[in-house]
Design an enzyme around this catalytic site. Structure first.
Site, PDB file in Angstrom:
ATOM      1  N   LYS A 176     -15.907   6.040   7.587  1.00 51.15           N
ATOM      2  CA  LYS A 176     -15.639   6.637   6.643  1.00 51.15           C
ATOM      3  C   LYS A 176     -15.333   5.937   5.661  1.00 51.15           C
ATOM      4  CE  LYS A 176     -12.652   6.180   3.806  1.00 51.15           C
ATOM      5  NZ  LYS A 176     -12.235   5.713   2.344  1.00 51.15           N
ATOM      6  N   GLY A 228     -10.940  -4.191   4.513  1.00 47.57           N
ATOM      7  CA  GLY A 228      -9.903  -3.942   3.872  1.00 47.57           C
ATOM      8  C   GLY A 228      -8.139  -4.551   3.063  1.00 47.57           C
ATOM      9  N   SER A 229      -7.383  -4.394   3.049  1.00 46.28           N
ATOM     10  CA  SER A 229      -6.445  -4.981   2.384  1.00 46.28           C
ATOM     11  C   SER A 229      -5.354  -5.462   3.770  1.00 46.28           C
ATOM     12  CB  SER A 229      -5.455  -3.963   1.264  1.00 46.28           C
ATOM     13  OG  SER A 229      -4.610  -3.533   2.129  1.00 46.28           O
ATOM     14  N   THR A 230      -4.632  -6.879   3.797  1.00 44.80           N
ATOM     15  CA  THR A 230      -4.212  -6.977   4.601  1.00 44.80           C
ATOM     16  C   THR A 230      -3.322  -5.844   4.844  1.00 44.80           C
ATOM     17  OG1 THR A 230      -4.409  -9.341   4.330  1.00 44.80           O
ATOM     18  CG2 THR A 230      -2.083  -8.210   5.584  1.00 44.80           C
ATOM     19  N   ALA A 232      -3.273  -2.098   4.215  1.00 43.39           N
ATOM     20  CA  ALA A 232      -3.421  -1.679   4.622  1.00 43.39           C
ATOM     21  C   ALA A 232      -3.667  -1.998   6.209  1.00 43.39           C
ATOM     22  CB  ALA A 232      -4.572  -1.411   4.231  1.00 43.39           C
ATOM     23  N   GLY A 233      -3.873  -3.124   6.830  1.00 44.16           N
ATOM     24  CA  GLY A 233      -4.554  -4.006   7.858  1.00 44.16           C
ATOM     25  C   GLY A 233      -3.192  -3.549   8.470  1.00 44.16           C
ATOM     26  N   GLU A 250     -10.696  -6.554   9.840  1.00 43.23           N
ATOM     27  CA  GLU A 250     -11.284  -7.827   8.567  1.00 43.23           C
ATOM     28  C   GLU A 250     -10.583  -7.709   7.448  1.00 43.23           C
ATOM     29  OE1 GLU A 250     -12.633 -10.092   5.766  1.00 43.23           O
ATOM     30  OE2 GLU A 250     -14.299  -8.676   5.583  1.00 43.23           O
ATOM     31  N   CYS A 284     -13.371 -10.818   0.027  1.00 39.49           N
ATOM     32  CA  CYS A 284     -12.601 -11.552   0.376  1.00 39.49           C
ATOM     33  C   CYS A 284     -11.935 -13.005   1.499  1.00 39.49           C
ATOM     34  CB  CYS A 284     -11.880 -10.646   1.886  1.00 39.49           C
ATOM     35  SG  CYS A 284     -13.544 -10.224   2.806  1.00 39.49           S
ATOM     36  N   GLU A 384      -3.375 -12.863  -2.553  1.00 40.89           N
ATOM     37  CA  GLU A 384      -5.345 -12.391  -3.358  1.00 40.89           C
ATOM     38  C   GLU A 384      -5.104 -11.511  -4.244  1.00 40.89           C
ATOM     39  OE1 GLU A 384      -8.955 -11.258  -0.636  1.00 40.89           O
ATOM     40  OE2 GLU A 384      -6.961  -9.690  -0.632  1.00 40.89           O
TER      41      GLU A 384
END
Length: 478
Positions: A176, A228-230, A232-233, A250, A284, A384
């Site tokens: 994706k 991606g972002s934390t 979203a993680g 990651e 990142c 970040e």
């Protein structure tokens, strides 16, 4: 203008279910770079069905490991041959400076070769003999259907760091891709198509957030691999936990560059030119906190600000540009908002600022910014920013530097400089991050990459990255 009017689903170019295409616009001047087919839930269903069939009944997981390695090696050759073309396209899509995209694309064959080495050396099946007891055959088998969800800032690197080990393991993969870099994602599909994978093994779907969420939660997916972002993680980890899916993440970082009092400052500054301001700061692993000894503090601040002021900001396709535009207007506004926050928090603005660079108002540009007198509790030191903004924080001694570096919700990267290598190593051993560099040493694709704390779960690169896509099976034998 580049146009892709079809999606790549299970090895076939297929009309999308969504009528509205993705428009990819230049972050430099908002001109139209191209249009790409956009995936929706129905396309995800089709891709998962093909991936499921290919994994459960197709040849790919049942090939000998050497046969899969041969296909991946062929893909690697085809991909390397188009490196310059891909780099130019990525620069047009996301605004990464030409020097960066060319450098990154040229490194990807070695990233894949490290996975190929790991696959060749792996004991896919081994016999363990228990003295006085039964033997066990231990097998390493593919985890299943993998959903790889990637960001826009380093698209082919992020894609291949997941797809290559998954394919070598025998998995089937649905990539994706972000809408900002939809065009290069479908170019990647052309290369996989030419490599000769069996039907159903690879699908590539550019799409937005809602389609990502649908894919991640799909019951036909066995593992999620996400960069991606934390924030979203965390959401993905929650979905994976509910369904007991395998997951590797990651995520973000706020990495510390520790300049010990005997460090060679010229070496430090030359490294930070790339490790802090590379990829427009949209990385990142960016070294966005510089920890400087109080006895040399103003010297460090002055050297970093002089370097930052020397960097050319502008058209990312120009060979003279070091820093291009942010990927989209919202990201530009976000970075400028953080710069205003830093000023409000009381940090000293040494160079840069929240205004758009003169003459670049038509693009998503921000000024390269250096803050001094930063306290580690400030938002600009803890969150970040994902832009060309660096905070210089003072410390008293080695113990204080370690304390400040570890006082972060993140733990992705870091660096230490000292004239005494063992002193630098002693500091590095105490930093709670997944990767560190001592005295500007380069990282190897054979070594694991990943984060502690809010910077992620799991590892990428080499043998450790390949292991993320394998299940262990033990068979007791008489």
């Amino acid at each position: 203008m580049i146009t892709y009017d079809r999606l790549y689903i299970g090895g076939a170019w297929t009309a999308p279910s969504e009528e509205k295409p993705i428009e990819v616009r230049s972050p430099h001047d908002q001109s139209l770079v191209g249009q790409a087919a956009q995936a929706g839930p129905a396309d995800v269903d089709a891709a998962v069905a093909k991936a499921r069939e290919a994994f459960d009944h197709g040849p790919w997981p049942r090939l000998r490991p050497e046969e899969r390695q041969a296909v991946v090696a062929r893909f690697n050759e085809l991909h390397a041959a188009r490196a310059s073309e891909i780099a130019e396209l990525v620069t047009a899509e996301n605004g990464s400076a030409r020097w960066f995209t060319q450098m990154l694309q040229s490194s990807l064959p070695e990233q894949t070769n490290a996975y190929l080495r790991a696959a060749k050396e792996l004991q896919w099946e081994e016999r363990l003999q228990n003295p006085g007891g039964p033997a066990a055959v231990v097998r390493r088998e593919a985890v299943g259907v993998v959903a790889a969800v990637i960001p826009w800032n380093a698209p082919h690197q992020s894609a291949l760091v997941k797809m290559v080990p998954a394919l070598l393991a025998g998995c089937t993969v649905i990539l994706k891709a972000s809408p900002e870099t939809a065009l290069d994602a479908l170019l990647l599909a052309e290369i996989f198509d030419a490599a000769g994978l069996p039907d159903g093994v690879v699908s590539i779907l550019p799409a937005g957030r809602e389609t990502s969420e649908y894919l991640v939660a799909h019951p036909g997916v066995d593992k999620i691999a996400f960069t991606g972002s934390t924030a979203a993680g965390r959401r993905i980890a929650a979905v994976a936990g509910e369904q007991l899916k395998r997951v590797s993440l990651e995520l973000g970082g706020k990495s510390a560059a520790i300049v010990l009092d005997d460090a060679d400052l010229d070496t430090v500054v030359e490294t930070l030119k790339f490790a802090t301001f590379g990829n427009n700061g949209e990385a990142c692993g960016s070294l966005s906190r510089v920890l400087a000894p109080r006895g040399r503090y103003e010297e460090v601040v002055s050297a970093i600000s002089a370097m930052a002021e020397s960097l050319t900001v502008g058209d990312p396709s120009s060979p003279d540009t070091h820093i291009g535009p942010m990927v989209r207007p919202g990201q530009r506004e976000r970075v400028q908002g953080y710069i205003r926050t830093g000023i409000e928090e009381g940090a000293r603005l040494v160079t840069g600022g929240p205004d758009t660079p003169e003459g670049l108002e038509s693009g998503n540009y921000v000024r390269t910014t250096v803050f001094a007198d930063v306290d580690n509790s400030m938002r600009i030191a803890r969150e970040e920013i994902f832009g060309p903004v660096v905070c210089v924080i003072p410390f008293d001694d080695d113990d204080d530097a370690v304390r400040i570096a570890n006082d972060s919700p993140y733990g992705l990267g870091g660096a230490v400089w000292s004239a005494e290598p063992e002193r630098a190593m002693n500091v590095a051993r105490r930093i709670r991050t997944g990767t560190l560099s001592v005295n500007s040493a380069m990282f190897s694709f054979d070594a694991p990459f990943g984060g502690y704390k809010a910077s992620g779960v799991g590892r990428e690169f080499g043998a450790a990255g390949l292991a993320q896509y394998l299940e262990l099976k033990s068979i007791a034998v008489a």
